[in-house]
Design a protein around this motif. Structure first.
Motif, PDB file in Angstrom:
ATOM      1  N   ARG A  27      38.021  41.019  35.268  1.00 39.06           N
ATOM      2  CA  ARG A  27      37.665  40.974  36.678  1.00 39.06           C
ATOM      3  C   ARG A  27      36.311  41.634  36.907  1.00 39.06           C
ATOM      4  O   ARG A  27      35.473  41.115  37.652  1.00 39.06           O
ATOM      5  CB  ARG A  27      38.736  41.664  37.519  1.00 39.06           C
ATOM      6  N   ALA A  28      36.098  42.787  36.259  1.00 39.06           N
ATOM      7  CA  ALA A  28      34.823  43.490  36.425  1.00 39.06           C
ATOM      8  C   ALA A  28      33.666  42.646  35.903  1.00 39.06           C
ATOM      9  O   ALA A  28      32.606  42.555  36.540  1.00 39.06           O
ATOM     10  CB  ALA A  28      34.874  44.828  35.703  1.00 39.06           C
ATOM     11  N   ALA A  82      35.504  30.197  47.742  1.00 44.34           N
ATOM     12  CA  ALA A  82      36.653  30.831  48.394  1.00 44.34           C
ATOM     13  C   ALA A  82      37.688  31.334  47.403  1.00 44.34           C
ATOM     14  O   ALA A  82      38.347  32.353  47.665  1.00 44.34           O
ATOM     15  CB  ALA A  82      37.306  29.843  49.367  1.00 44.34           C
ATOM     16  N   GLU A  83      37.840  30.677  46.276  1.00 43.27           N
ATOM     17  CA  GLU A  83      38.883  31.066  45.336  1.00 43.27           C
ATOM     18  C   GLU A  83      38.342  31.880  44.163  1.00 43.27           C
ATOM     19  O   GLU A  83      38.841  32.964  43.865  1.00 43.27           O
ATOM     20  CB  GLU A  83      39.599  29.813  44.806  1.00 43.27           C
ATOM     21  N   VAL A  84      37.297  31.368  43.507  1.00 41.64           N
ATOM     22  CA  VAL A  84      36.820  32.013  42.277  1.00 41.64           C
ATOM     23  C   VAL A  84      35.902  33.195  42.601  1.00 41.64           C
ATOM     24  O   VAL A  84      36.109  34.309  42.125  1.00 41.64           O
ATOM     25  CB  VAL A  84      36.091  30.990  41.381  1.00 41.64           C
ATOM     26  N   PHE A  85      34.887  32.978  43.437  1.00 38.68           N
ATOM     27  CA  PHE A  85      33.915  34.029  43.712  1.00 38.68           C
ATOM     28  C   PHE A  85      34.491  35.152  44.576  1.00 38.68           C
ATOM     29  O   PHE A  85      33.866  36.208  44.699  1.00 38.68           O
ATOM     30  CB  PHE A  85      32.669  33.445  44.383  1.00 38.68           C
ATOM     31  N   SER A  86      35.660  34.949  45.132  1.00 41.66           N
ATOM     32  CA  SER A  86      36.330  36.014  45.880  1.00 41.66           C
ATOM     33  C   SER A  86      37.255  36.830  44.994  1.00 41.66           C
ATOM     34  O   SER A  86      37.804  37.843  45.444  1.00 41.66           O
ATOM     35  CB  SER A  86      37.151  35.410  47.025  1.00 41.66           C
ATOM     36  N   LEU A 141      24.849  34.626  52.064  1.00 45.18           N
ATOM     37  CA  LEU A 141      24.706  35.148  50.709  1.00 45.18           C
ATOM     38  C   LEU A 141      24.845  36.668  50.690  1.00 45.18           C
ATOM     39  O   LEU A 141      25.381  37.239  49.733  1.00 45.18           O
ATOM     40  CB  LEU A 141      23.361  34.732  50.119  1.00 45.18           C
ATOM     41  N   GLY A 142      24.372  37.337  51.743  1.00 48.16           N
ATOM     42  CA  GLY A 142      24.561  38.768  51.845  1.00 48.16           C
ATOM     43  C   GLY A 142      26.034  39.136  51.921  1.00 48.16           C
ATOM     44  O   GLY A 142      26.494  40.086  51.269  1.00 48.16           O
ATOM     45  N   ALA A 143      26.791  38.370  52.717  1.00 52.40           N
ATOM     46  CA  ALA A 143      28.230  38.610  52.814  1.00 52.40           C
ATOM     47  C   ALA A 143      28.922  38.338  51.478  1.00 52.40           C
ATOM     48  O   ALA A 143      29.776  39.113  51.035  1.00 52.40           O
ATOM     49  CB  ALA A 143      28.823  37.733  53.910  1.00 52.40           C
ATOM     50  N   GLY A 144      28.541  37.247  50.827  1.00 47.32           N
ATOM     51  CA  GLY A 144      29.151  36.909  49.548  1.00 47.32           C
ATOM     52  C   GLY A 144      28.840  37.920  48.459  1.00 47.32           C
ATOM     53  O   GLY A 144      29.707  38.265  47.645  1.00 47.32           O
ATOM     54  N   VAL A 156      32.167  44.463  45.889  1.00 44.88           N
ATOM     55  CA  VAL A 156      33.233  45.391  46.266  1.00 44.88           C
ATOM     56  C   VAL A 156      34.597  44.905  45.811  1.00 44.88           C
ATOM     57  O   VAL A 156      35.350  45.620  45.133  1.00 44.88           O
ATOM     58  CB  VAL A 156      33.227  45.610  47.797  1.00 44.88           C
ATOM     59  N   VAL A 157      34.944  43.666  46.184  1.00 40.36           N
ATOM     60  CA  VAL A 157      36.298  43.162  45.962  1.00 40.36           C
ATOM     61  C   VAL A 157      36.542  42.761  44.512  1.00 40.36           C
ATOM     62  O   VAL A 157      37.655  42.912  44.001  1.00 40.36           O
ATOM     63  CB  VAL A 157      36.574  41.974  46.913  1.00 40.36           C
ATOM     64  N   VAL A 158      35.511  42.273  43.832  1.00 40.74           N
ATOM     65  CA  VAL A 158      35.710  41.804  42.462  1.00 40.74           C
ATOM     66  C   VAL A 158      35.226  42.852  41.453  1.00 40.74           C
ATOM     67  O   VAL A 158      36.012  43.365  40.652  1.00 40.74           O
ATOM     68  CB  VAL A 158      34.995  40.457  42.231  1.00 40.74           C
TER      69      VAL A 158
END
Length: 340
Positions: free
Chosen positions: A303-304, A22-26, A280-283, A289-291
């Motif tokens: 970040r990239a 929730a924090e790092v992988f997002s 896993l597909g959502a993650g 996209v977000v990171v």
């Protein structure tokens, strides 16, 4: 206590995996910050670990289905964003500047709440629980704590969060007494409604041993990616690019969530691996996209690079789970042919 002894490993795995995803992988927090003791311990124990563990125990003991588990995750979203970080309330830090003053009603950020609560349901509870169950399948359907311990932890963590919000929270210092009490009532009332809805949602999709069609094992991954794109990327585009009026944003988010739940409820049966492929597909989509993509667009090399690593981790996990799913389907086919 026998349940606690049997579940020695799943408990810490879940408590670490939830804040990590929730924090790092997002992209919300750099890994270099997350693994500092002053952040790692509070997040894995108090901010995420214990409340997530309690909600998982509640879902297991009440035999809540996957949809209900996601709904219980919205209770955690209220715990996190309402009582701990207080991002639901204007003029406090919104966590996402695009939502800072968007759709503020009585000091409540309506579009942000509609966005972030389903997000927490997906990434803070449903995803880490499904992945932990996949790692420890023999303990997936069993309680990990004695019932009394679940009650004690639930009362303590919930009580401390409410006490923090009432006596030491930032919102207390910026709102008048009536608005502050309204905010507390909204958070607690919404949590009660989410609990009642979770109990009434269909208990499906039913978890079975194998899928009917081995070749369809990548479809859950694509469905999870599509759900994330529809729910969250679509909402972000309306907010940040289109600059749509906030009622339009709220209506779109609500309709997208309802459509996703309806589509999920129509799936009668799934496997534990297929459910893991879905999240896993959502993650993976979020990491890409977000990171990764945003890191490239804003020129943030760290970040990239982090996004590229997260995508690689998600895809590796996806390949391993898909292979496991395929082997299970193949073994079931061989047993069926042998029996005939």
């Amino acid at each position: 206590m026998n349940a606690l002894r049997r579940s020695r490993w799943p408990i810490p795995v879940l408590m670490v995996l939830s804040p990590l995803l929730a924090e790092v992988f997002s992209g919300s927090m750099p890994a270099t910050d997350f693994f500092q003791p002053g952040i790692f311990l509070p997040f894995t124990v108090f901010v995420y670990g214990l409340p997530i563990l309690v909600l998982r125990e509640v879902a297991t003991r009440t035999r809540t289905g996957l949809l209900g588990l996601w709904c219980l995750g919205m209770i955690y979203g209220l715990y996190n964003e309402g009582l701990i970080s207080e991002t639901l309330f204007h003029p406090l830090d919104p966590a996402n500047d695009a939502y800072g003053t968007l759709g503020v009603v009585a000091g409540l950020r309506i579009p942000w709440a509609l966005y972030i609560l389903p997000w927490h349901g997906l990434f803070s509870l449903l995803t880490p629980v499904l992945l932990t169950h996949l790692l420890f399948p023999e303990q997936a359907d069993r309680p990990w704590l004695p019932k009394w311990a679940t009650w004690v932890l639930g009362i303590v963590t919930g009580g401390l969060a409410i006490a923090r919000f009432v006596f030491w929270g930032e919102n207390r210092g910026v709102q008048d007494g009536g608005t502050f009490l309204l905010h507390l009532a909204v958070v607690l009332g919404a949590a009660l409604v989410a609990c009642l809805v979770a109990a009434r949602l269909p208990r499906g999709p039913r978890v079975v041993a194998v899928v009917d069609r081995p070749g369809a094992r990548w479809l859950p991954f694509a469905a999870g990616a599509g759900l994330y794109a529809t729910w969250f990327v679509g909402t972000e585009l309306l907010v940040s690019i289109v600059k749509a009026p906030w009622p339009v944003v709220a209506l779109y988010t609500s309709a997208a969530v309802a459509a996703g739940l309806w589509a999920t409820a129509r799936v009668r049966a799934t496997t534990r691996a297929a459910a893991a492929l879905f999240v896993l597909g959502a993650g993976t989509t979020q990491a890409a996209v977000v990171v990764l993509l945003i890191g490239l667009l804003v020129g943030d090399a760290f970040r990239a690079l982090s996004g590229a690593v997260f995508v690689a981790v998600y895809l590796t996990a996806t390949a391993l789970v898909a292979r496991r799913q395929g082997r299970a389907a193949q073994s079931a086919g061989e047993i069926s042919r042998a029996g005939s």
